[in-house]
Scaffold this active site. Structure first.
Site, PDB file in Angstrom:
ATOM      1  N   LYS A 122       0.841  -1.207   0.000  1.00  0.00           N
ATOM      2  CA  LYS A 122       0.000   0.000   0.000  1.00  0.00           C
ATOM      3  C   LYS A 122       0.871   1.251   0.000  1.00  0.00           C
ATOM      4  O   LYS A 122       0.623   2.185  -0.756  1.00  0.00           O
ATOM      5  CB  LYS A 122      -0.902   0.013   1.246  1.00  0.00           C
ATOM      6  CG  LYS A 122      -1.608   1.338   1.473  1.00  0.00           C
ATOM      7  CD  LYS A 122      -2.426   1.339   2.741  1.00  0.00           C
ATOM      8  CE  LYS A 122      -1.673   1.814   3.965  1.00  0.00           C
ATOM      9  NZ  LYS A 122      -1.353   3.254   3.992  1.00  0.00           N
ATOM     10  N   ASN A 123       1.875   1.254   0.854  1.00  0.00           N
ATOM     11  CA  ASN A 123       2.680   2.474   1.001  1.00  0.00           C
ATOM     12  C   ASN A 123       3.626   2.721  -0.171  1.00  0.00           C
ATOM     13  O   ASN A 123       4.227   3.786  -0.269  1.00  0.00           O
ATOM     14  CB  ASN A 123       3.472   2.444   2.318  1.00  0.00           C
ATOM     15  CG  ASN A 123       2.555   2.635   3.514  1.00  0.00           C
ATOM     16  OD1 ASN A 123       1.369   2.930   3.350  1.00  0.00           O
ATOM     17  ND2 ASN A 123       3.089   2.453   4.703  1.00  0.00           N
TER      18      ASN A 123
ATOM     19  N   ARG B 196      -4.397   9.382   4.915  1.00  0.00           N
ATOM     20  CA  ARG B 196      -3.266  10.255   5.182  1.00  0.00           C
ATOM     21  C   ARG B 196      -2.518  10.569   3.869  1.00  0.00           C
ATOM     22  O   ARG B 196      -2.050  11.680   3.640  1.00  0.00           O
ATOM     23  CB  ARG B 196      -2.337   9.536   6.157  1.00  0.00           C
ATOM     24  CG  ARG B 196      -0.949  10.100   6.263  1.00  0.00           C
ATOM     25  CD  ARG B 196      -0.916  11.331   7.103  1.00  0.00           C
ATOM     26  NE  ARG B 196       0.402  11.938   7.133  1.00  0.00           N
ATOM     27  CZ  ARG B 196       0.667  13.118   7.660  1.00  0.00           C
ATOM     28  NH1 ARG B 196      -0.297  13.814   8.209  1.00  0.00           N
ATOM     29  NH2 ARG B 196       1.871  13.609   7.657  1.00  0.00           N
TER      30      ARG B 196
ATOM     31  N   CYS C 270      -5.408   7.269   9.703  1.00  0.00           N
ATOM     32  CA  CYS C 270      -5.490   6.640  11.017  1.00  0.00           C
ATOM     33  C   CYS C 270      -4.929   7.584  12.077  1.00  0.00           C
ATOM     34  O   CYS C 270      -3.989   8.332  11.842  1.00  0.00           O
ATOM     35  CB  CYS C 270      -4.766   5.306  11.013  1.00  0.00           C
ATOM     36  SG  CYS C 270      -3.202   5.339  10.167  1.00  0.00           S
TER      37      CYS C 270
ATOM     38  N   ARG D   5       0.394  13.880  13.299  1.00  0.00           N
ATOM     39  CA  ARG D   5       0.564  13.817  11.844  1.00  0.00           C
ATOM     40  C   ARG D   5       0.450  15.165  11.139  1.00  0.00           C
ATOM     41  O   ARG D   5      -0.418  15.368  10.272  1.00  0.00           O
ATOM     42  CB  ARG D   5      -0.390  12.768  11.251  1.00  0.00           C
ATOM     43  CG  ARG D   5      -0.257  11.433  11.956  1.00  0.00           C
ATOM     44  CD  ARG D   5      -0.842  10.290  11.222  1.00  0.00           C
ATOM     45  NE  ARG D   5       0.108   9.688  10.291  1.00  0.00           N
ATOM     46  CZ  ARG D   5      -0.145   8.612   9.583  1.00  0.00           C
ATOM     47  NH1 ARG D   5      -1.296   8.025   9.677  1.00  0.00           N
ATOM     48  NH2 ARG D   5       0.768   8.124   8.778  1.00  0.00           N
ATOM     49  N   PRO D   6       1.306  16.112  11.487  1.00  0.00           N
ATOM     50  CA  PRO D   6       1.293  17.405  10.803  1.00  0.00           C
ATOM     51  C   PRO D   6       1.803  17.277   9.364  1.00  0.00           C
ATOM     52  O   PRO D   6       2.342  16.237   8.982  1.00  0.00           O
ATOM     53  CB  PRO D   6       2.261  18.252  11.632  1.00  0.00           C
ATOM     54  CG  PRO D   6       3.155  17.279  12.308  1.00  0.00           C
ATOM     55  CD  PRO D   6       2.369  16.005  12.492  1.00  0.00           C
ATOM     56  N   ILE D   7       1.628  18.355   8.552  1.00  0.00           N
ATOM     57  CA  ILE D   7       2.113  18.321   7.161  1.00  0.00           C
ATOM     58  C   ILE D   7       3.084  19.479   6.892  1.00  0.00           C
ATOM     59  O   ILE D   7       3.316  19.842   5.749  1.00  0.00           O
ATOM     60  CB  ILE D   7       0.940  18.349   6.152  1.00  0.00           C
ATOM     61  CG1 ILE D   7       0.026  19.549   6.425  1.00  0.00           C
ATOM     62  CG2 ILE D   7       0.156  17.051   6.182  1.00  0.00           C
ATOM     63  CD1 ILE D   7      -0.966  19.810   5.296  1.00  0.00           C
TER      64      ILE D   7
ATOM     65  N   ASP E 154       4.918   0.562  12.059  1.00  0.00           N
ATOM     66  CA  ASP E 154       3.678  -0.126  11.661  1.00  0.00           C
ATOM     67  C   ASP E 154       3.676  -1.599  12.093  1.00  0.00           C
ATOM     68  O   ASP E 154       2.612  -2.225  12.163  1.00  0.00           O
ATOM     69  CB  ASP E 154       3.490  -0.059  10.140  1.00  0.00           C
ATOM     70  CG  ASP E 154       3.212   1.350   9.650  1.00  0.00           C
ATOM     71  OD1 ASP E 154       3.014   2.243  10.488  1.00  0.00           O
ATOM     72  OD2 ASP E 154       3.193   1.556   8.422  1.00  0.00           O
TER      73      ASP E 154
ATOM     74  N   ILE F 270       8.135   7.189  17.044  1.00  0.00           N
ATOM     75  CA  ILE F 270       7.735   7.870  15.801  1.00  0.00           C
ATOM     76  C   ILE F 270       6.390   8.551  15.944  1.00  0.00           C
ATOM     77  O   ILE F 270       6.240   9.734  15.633  1.00  0.00           O
ATOM     78  CB  ILE F 270       7.745   6.868  14.629  1.00  0.00           C
ATOM     79  CG1 ILE F 270       9.122   6.221  14.601  1.00  0.00           C
ATOM     80  CG2 ILE F 270       7.354   7.578  13.323  1.00  0.00           C
ATOM     81  CD1 ILE F 270       9.671   5.802  13.312  1.00  0.00           C
TER      82      ILE F 270
HETATM   83  C1  UD1 Z   1       4.418   6.774   6.546  1.00  0.00           C
HETATM   84  C2  UD1 Z   1       3.624   5.516   6.336  1.00  0.00           C
HETATM   85  C3  UD1 Z   1       3.113   4.998   7.667  1.00  0.00           C
HETATM   86  C4  UD1 Z   1       4.260   4.836   8.660  1.00  0.00           C
HETATM   87  C5  UD1 Z   1       5.086   6.124   8.743  1.00  0.00           C
HETATM   88  C6  UD1 Z   1       6.345   5.967   9.589  1.00  0.00           C
HETATM   89  C7  UD1 Z   1       2.680   5.884   4.144  1.00  0.00           C
HETATM   90  C8  UD1 Z   1       1.447   6.129   3.334  1.00  0.00           C
HETATM   91  N1  UD1 Z   1       2.508   5.816   5.474  1.00  0.00           N
HETATM   92  O1  UD1 Z   1       3.536   7.741   7.092  1.00  0.00           O
HETATM   93  O2  UD1 Z   1       2.472   3.747   7.447  1.00  0.00           O
HETATM   94  O3  UD1 Z   1       3.728   4.560   9.938  1.00  0.00           O
HETATM   95  O4  UD1 Z   1       5.504   6.534   7.427  1.00  0.00           O
HETATM   96  O5  UD1 Z   1       7.143   4.949   9.092  1.00  0.00           O
HETATM   97  O6  UD1 Z   1       3.756   5.677   3.606  1.00  0.00           O
HETATM   98  N2  UD1 Z   1       6.135  14.697  10.645  1.00  0.00           N
HETATM   99  C9  UD1 Z   1       6.092  16.061  10.924  1.00  0.00           C
HETATM  100  N3  UD1 Z   1       5.743  16.909   9.913  1.00  0.00           N
HETATM  101  C10 UD1 Z   1       5.426  16.482   8.650  1.00  0.00           C
HETATM  102  C11 UD1 Z   1       5.474  15.090   8.384  1.00  0.00           C
HETATM  103  C12 UD1 Z   1       5.834  14.224   9.407  1.00  0.00           C
HETATM  104  O7  UD1 Z   1       6.367  16.483  12.046  1.00  0.00           O
HETATM  105  O8  UD1 Z   1       5.109  17.307   7.783  1.00  0.00           O
HETATM  106  C13 UD1 Z   1       6.502  13.749  11.728  1.00  0.00           C
HETATM  107  C14 UD1 Z   1       5.333  12.839  12.127  1.00  0.00           C
HETATM  108  O9  UD1 Z   1       4.486  13.449  13.056  1.00  0.00           O
HETATM  109  C15 UD1 Z   1       6.054  11.620  12.664  1.00  0.00           C
HETATM  110  C16 UD1 Z   1       7.343  11.571  11.827  1.00  0.00           C
HETATM  111  O10 UD1 Z   1       7.488  12.850  11.223  1.00  0.00           O
HETATM  112  O11 UD1 Z   1       6.410  11.829  14.016  1.00  0.00           O
HETATM  113  C17 UD1 Z   1       7.349  10.527  10.764  1.00  0.00           C
HETATM  114  O12 UD1 Z   1       6.159  10.615   9.990  1.00  0.00           O
HETATM  115  P1  UD1 Z   1       6.151  10.268   8.441  1.00  0.00           P
HETATM  116  O13 UD1 Z   1       7.330   9.414   8.118  1.00  0.00           O
HETATM  117  O14 UD1 Z   1       5.953  11.501   7.662  1.00  0.00           O
HETATM  118  O15 UD1 Z   1       4.854   9.401   8.320  1.00  0.00           O
HETATM  119  P2  UD1 Z   1       3.915   9.272   7.049  1.00  0.00           P
HETATM  120  O16 UD1 Z   1       4.692   9.551   5.806  1.00  0.00           O
HETATM  121  O17 UD1 Z   1       2.667  10.029   7.304  1.00  0.00           O
END
Ligand code: UD1
Length: 367
Positions: free
Chosen positions: A39-40, A109, A133, A138-140, A326, A348
């Site tokens: 999926k990812n 997400r 989920c 989960r900020p962007i 995960d 994480i």
């Molecule tokens: C992806 C995976 C998810 C997995 C996660 C960590 C996908 C679709 N999902 O999620 O299954 O659990 O990686 O391996 O591939 N963060 C920020 N700001 C941002 C983005 C992230 O602070 O703009 C932080 C998050 O809060 C978290 C960390 O960075 O603490 C890692 O998150 P991230 O690797 O971005 O997770 P996803 O890409 O959402």
């Protein structure tokens, strides 16, 4: 593998994607199964296919809820697609930028992964904050910082984030303060058709990042270093149609292994990639399962039959190549069925222990 017998009182009821699973326990889960595509890996590639001038053919695609949510988004922006068993054909020649509203985005997400491709392709992307989920905040912000650095403007207007690039995005040096899988994917997608060179420092190394880079390189992109913390991308003018096989789902693989181990079963998992699991597989052996991997690493065999399984020690999650966050809940569920105390630490996502009260309802002792 899980038997749905709705005429029996369920031992566990759960709601996933609007449906319900009724699980009658007490069965040993054994068998031979081919693991699905990841999926990812699929989600960023399908989003990136918007930037391709022509048809993209993806094979080994899983039939999962996120895929259907993603196809709805593609449909709304004018991408035509055909879905057959395990194969998706998509053609983005008529793609146009329409607002990606919360109705489209709040189921997954990974909707944020449409931001960079749509912006790079059309110069415009209005997008709602992603759902998905609830495992943490989960900020962007990293995603938005990337596109700002590459020349876009970003306005947060309550229900939509409005991003514009009057001209082609340009290369930049991106230094992430923390490793992020999704933001690394955003940076790669924004950079492949940008003018000049982009250097990504502190990039995520996950196999799914390598999958995305391989797909884009097959389309004519120039990405070097994917799979390491330092990625260099020379922008190209356009991406060409290609076909690509989605990599095996490493989390689904761990799910099947944990299910077989927790019920003391025996399982063969085919089409897997054991190399992507080398931080995780030793924990099944530590628990006392017999584990073996075929020469090329594509078949994993686990036998937990009649074995008294034990504590796996301590699991601490970290970005790849560390223990995947995960996979942590799956191992925790397994250890609820073994003798001895195991310890879990998740660095994480702050909310990754939501299964604890549920396991406790079933008698697990978790502190
Ligand atoms: C992806 C995976 C998810 C997995 C996660 C960590 C996908 C679709 N999902 O999620 O299954 O659990 O990686 O391996 O591939 N963060 C920020 N700001 C941002 C983005 C992230 O602070 O703009 C932080 C998050 O809060 C978290 C960390 O960075 O603490 C890692 O998150 P991230 O690797 O971005 O997770 P996803 O890409 O959402």
């Amino acid at each position: 593998m899980i038997l749905a017998k709705q005429n029996h009182p369920p031992t566990v009821g759960g709601s996933v994607g609007g449906g319900k699973y009724f699980v009658n326990g007490g069965n040993i889960l054994s068998g031979d199964i081919a693991v699905q595509g990841s999926k990812n890996c699929l989600t960023p590639i399908l989003a990136a296919s918007i930037m391709v001038s022509g048809e993209t053919v993806l094979t080994n695609t899983p039939d999962i809820g996120d895929l259907f949510s993603e196809l709805l988004i593609l449909n709304s922006i004018g991408v035509s697609y055909k879905k057959m068993s395990g194969v998706i054909f998509s053609d983005a020649k008529n793609a146009e930028s329409v607002p990606l509203t919360s109705e489209l985005c709040d189921k997954m997400r990974s909707s944020i992964l449409f931001l960079a491709p749509l912006l790079a392709r059309t110069g415009k992307c209005d997008i709602a904050k992603p759902g998905g989920c609830k495992i943490g905040d989960r900020p962007i912000d990293f995603h938005l910082d990337v596109i700002r650095k590459m020349g876009a403007t970003v306005k947060d207007e309550y229900d939509l984030i409005k991003c514009r690039a009057d001209k082609r995005l340009h290369g930049a040096i991106i230094q992430f303060p923390k490793i992020s899988v999704g933001a690394t994917e955003t940076a790669i997608c924004a950079a492949v058709t940008a003018s000049g060179t982009t250097k990504i420092l502190g990039a995520a190394c996950e196999p799914e990042i390598m999958g995305l880079a391989k797909f884009l390189n097959k389309c004519g992109a120039k990405i070097r270093g994917a799979g390491t913390n330092y990625i260099v991308i020379e922008g190209v003018k356009e991406l060409n149609p290609t076909n690509f096989e989605i990599i095996p789902d490493r989390i689904a693989t761990v799910t099947y292994l944990a299910a077989a181990a927790a019920t003391r079963g025996e399982i063969y998992i085919r089409n897997a990639d054991s190399n992507a699991l080398y931080a995780i597989l030793p924990f099944f052996e530590a628990a006392g399962c017999h584990l073996s991997v075929s020469e090329k690493g594509r078949t994993i065999y686990l036998n937990a039959k009649n074995r008294a399984l034990k504590s796996i020690g301590q699991v601490t999650t970290s970005p790849y190549p560390g223990f995947a966050t995960d996979a942590q809940p799956l191992l925790m569920a397994l250890t609820a069925s073994v003798n001895g105390t195991s310890i879990f630490e998740d660095g994480i996502f702050e909310n990754r222990f939501m299964l604890v009260p549920e396991l406790a309802k079933m008698g697990a002792k978790i502190y």
